[in-house]
Design a protein around this motif. Structure first.
Motif, mmCIF file in Angstrom:
data_model
loop_
_atom_site.group_PDB
_atom_site.id
_atom_site.type_symbol
_atom_site.label_atom_id
_atom_site.label_comp_id
_atom_site.label_asym_id
_atom_site.label_seq_id
_atom_site.Cartn_x
_atom_site.Cartn_y
_atom_site.Cartn_z
ATOM 1 N N VAL A 74 0.859 -1.185 0.000
ATOM 2 C CA VAL A 74 0.000 0.000 0.000
ATOM 3 C C VAL A 74 0.892 1.231 0.000
ATOM 4 O O VAL A 74 2.030 1.181 0.459
ATOM 5 C CB VAL A 74 -0.938 0.037 1.231
ATOM 6 C CG1 VAL A 74 -2.028 -1.003 1.127
ATOM 7 C CG2 VAL A 74 -0.146 -0.154 2.523
ATOM 8 N N ASP A 75 0.368 2.340 -0.524
ATOM 9 C CA ASP A 75 1.165 3.560 -0.551
ATOM 10 C C ASP A 75 0.835 4.432 0.664
ATOM 11 O O ASP A 75 -0.102 4.156 1.419
ATOM 12 C CB ASP A 75 0.956 4.336 -1.856
ATOM 13 C CG ASP A 75 -0.512 4.636 -2.128
ATOM 14 O OD1 ASP A 75 -1.263 4.903 -1.157
ATOM 15 O OD2 ASP A 75 -0.917 4.602 -3.303
ATOM 16 N N GLU A 77 -0.407 7.425 0.844
ATOM 17 C CA GLU A 77 -1.711 8.088 0.784
ATOM 18 C C GLU A 77 -2.830 7.172 1.274
ATOM 19 O O GLU A 77 -3.736 7.613 1.994
ATOM 20 C CB GLU A 77 -1.992 8.535 -0.653
ATOM 21 C CG GLU A 77 -3.299 9.303 -0.801
ATOM 22 C CD GLU A 77 -3.544 9.755 -2.223
ATOM 23 O OE1 GLU A 77 -4.621 10.325 -2.486
ATOM 24 O OE2 GLU A 77 -2.665 9.521 -3.084
ATOM 25 N N GLN A 78 -2.777 5.908 0.909
ATOM 26 C CA GLN A 78 -3.794 4.962 1.358
ATOM 27 C C GLN A 78 -3.756 4.790 2.873
ATOM 28 O O GLN A 78 -4.792 4.775 3.544
ATOM 29 C CB GLN A 78 -3.592 3.612 0.672
ATOM 30 C CG GLN A 78 -3.970 3.590 -0.796
ATOM 31 C CD GLN A 78 -3.681 2.250 -1.438
ATOM 32 O OE1 GLN A 78 -2.590 1.705 -1.308
ATOM 33 N NE2 GLN A 78 -4.664 1.710 -2.138
ATOM 34 N N THR A 81 -5.052 7.938 4.574
ATOM 35 C CA THR A 81 -6.507 8.048 4.413
ATOM 36 C C THR A 81 -7.230 7.120 5.375
ATOM 37 O O THR A 81 -8.204 7.513 6.031
ATOM 38 C CB THR A 81 -6.911 7.725 2.968
ATOM 39 O OG1 THR A 81 -6.292 8.659 2.082
ATOM 40 C CG2 THR A 81 -8.419 7.791 2.805
ATOM 41 N N ARG A 82 -6.767 5.905 5.486
ATOM 42 C CA ARG A 82 -7.394 4.942 6.386
ATOM 43 C C ARG A 82 -7.223 5.356 7.845
ATOM 44 O O ARG A 82 -8.124 5.182 8.664
ATOM 45 C CB ARG A 82 -6.810 3.550 6.145
ATOM 46 C CG ARG A 82 -7.106 3.031 4.753
ATOM 47 C CD ARG A 82 -6.392 1.727 4.439
ATOM 48 N NE ARG A 82 -6.649 1.331 3.057
ATOM 49 C CZ ARG A 82 -6.227 0.203 2.507
ATOM 50 N NH1 ARG A 82 -5.519 -0.661 3.226
ATOM 51 N NH2 ARG A 82 -6.511 -0.080 1.248
ATOM 52 N N ASN A 100 -8.519 -4.075 -0.871
ATOM 53 C CA ASN A 100 -7.073 -4.066 -0.643
ATOM 54 C C ASN A 100 -6.756 -3.870 0.839
ATOM 55 O O ASN A 100 -6.211 -2.836 1.236
ATOM 56 C CB ASN A 100 -6.410 -2.962 -1.481
ATOM 57 C CG ASN A 100 -4.890 -3.050 -1.430
ATOM 58 O OD1 ASN A 100 -4.325 -4.119 -1.275
ATOM 59 N ND2 ASN A 100 -4.227 -1.907 -1.559
ATOM 60 N N ASP A 102 -4.703 -4.306 4.374
ATOM 61 C CA ASP A 102 -3.252 -4.305 4.551
ATOM 62 C C ASP A 102 -2.889 -4.530 6.014
ATOM 63 O O ASP A 102 -3.703 -4.352 6.921
ATOM 64 C CB ASP A 102 -2.664 -2.975 4.080
ATOM 65 C CG ASP A 102 -2.968 -1.829 5.032
ATOM 66 O OD1 ASP A 102 -2.057 -1.393 5.767
ATOM 67 O OD2 ASP A 102 -4.135 -1.377 5.069
#
Length: 259
Positions: A74-75, A77-78, A81-82, A100, A102
């Protein structure tokens, strides 16, 4: 005439077979649709959790690095955001994660929280020592305690909750449960920094705020899964989840925010 009669007999015999095959295929399709319409987390076995959309094809053995690498793909930004969605839990976390899930976020947040707890408690302890005319003394035992406490809650408690829910037939997802508890620690990151203030009442208020936000985030997303059990079991399990979370918040206050 004989050939024509034989042809008619064959056609009459094939028709029921075709109908039975069509009805069998239609039943399989309906069963698949019903199994995919479950609310909350998906129904999975122990390691067959919700597979990320970027998982490599062909599969890897359980003991290989490649098997677990897919859950860390995952990057930034993800992850951010989460993490933000866990502090302002307006949406269901399963919808935020999508296809997706993680483990990187839970691991990164837990490790960062351990570091912040050690640094802030050391700074606050040094300030108190200087005020009392003593030499600052860094207690590295609190670092070890923080590692055990935070990782045990983020991964140990989430694994226990997943196992209990699976035992009661609630069909949880292991990845979603671990992600829920891991990202639920996000609110404690700013609180661990602010709690360096030398006012114990303020610290208690911050701990209560952290408990309220993280408890709401966890129970809001666990409830669709817990409610699949019978009413008495689901209520009892929800109470136990809140008690465990309250115990964790009190542990943070007494061990890291008391100085």
């Amino acid at each position: 005439m004989a050939r024509e009669q034989y042809s008619v007999v064959v056609e009459m015999d094939d028709t029921p077979v075709i109908r039975e095959e069509l009805e069998f295929q239609r039943k399989i399709t309906q069963d698949k649709q019903q199994s995919s319409n479950n609310s909350g987390f998906n129904d999975t076995s122990f390691f067959e959790t919700r597979t990320p959309q970027n998982a490599p094809q062909g599969g890897h053995p359980l003991w290989s690095i490649e098997y677990y690498a897919q859950y860390f793909d995952v990057d930034t930004e993800q992850v951010l955001t989460r993490a933000a969605k866990s502090v302002l839990p307006k949406e269901n976390f399963v919808d935020v994660v999508g296809s997706n899930p993680d483990l990187y976020g839970p691991f990164w947040i837990s490790t960062t929280l351990i570091f912040l707890l050690f640094v802030t408690s050391s700074i606050a302890g040094s300030i108190e020592a200087i005020k009392n005319g003593e030499n600052p003394n860094y207690d590295f035992k609190i670092l070890s305690f923080g590692v055990v406490a935070i990782y045990s809650y983020a991964f140990g408690v989430s694994l226990f909750v997943w196992g209990a829910l699976k035992y009661f037939g609630c069909r949880p997802s292991l990845l979603d449960t671990v992600g829920l508890y891991g990202y639920g620690l996000t609110i404690w990151l700013p609180i661990s920094v602010i709690c360096i203030v030398p006012f114990d009442l303020v610290r208690w208020i911050l701990v209560l705020v952290g408990f309220a936000i993280s408890a709401f985030f966890i129970t809001k997303n666990l409830y669709p899964v817990i409610s699949r059990a019978e009413a008495k079991t689901s209520r009892l399990f929800l109470i136990l989840v809140l008690i465990a979370h309250a115990a964790f918040a009190i542990l943070l206050k007494l061990e890291f925010f008391s100085y």
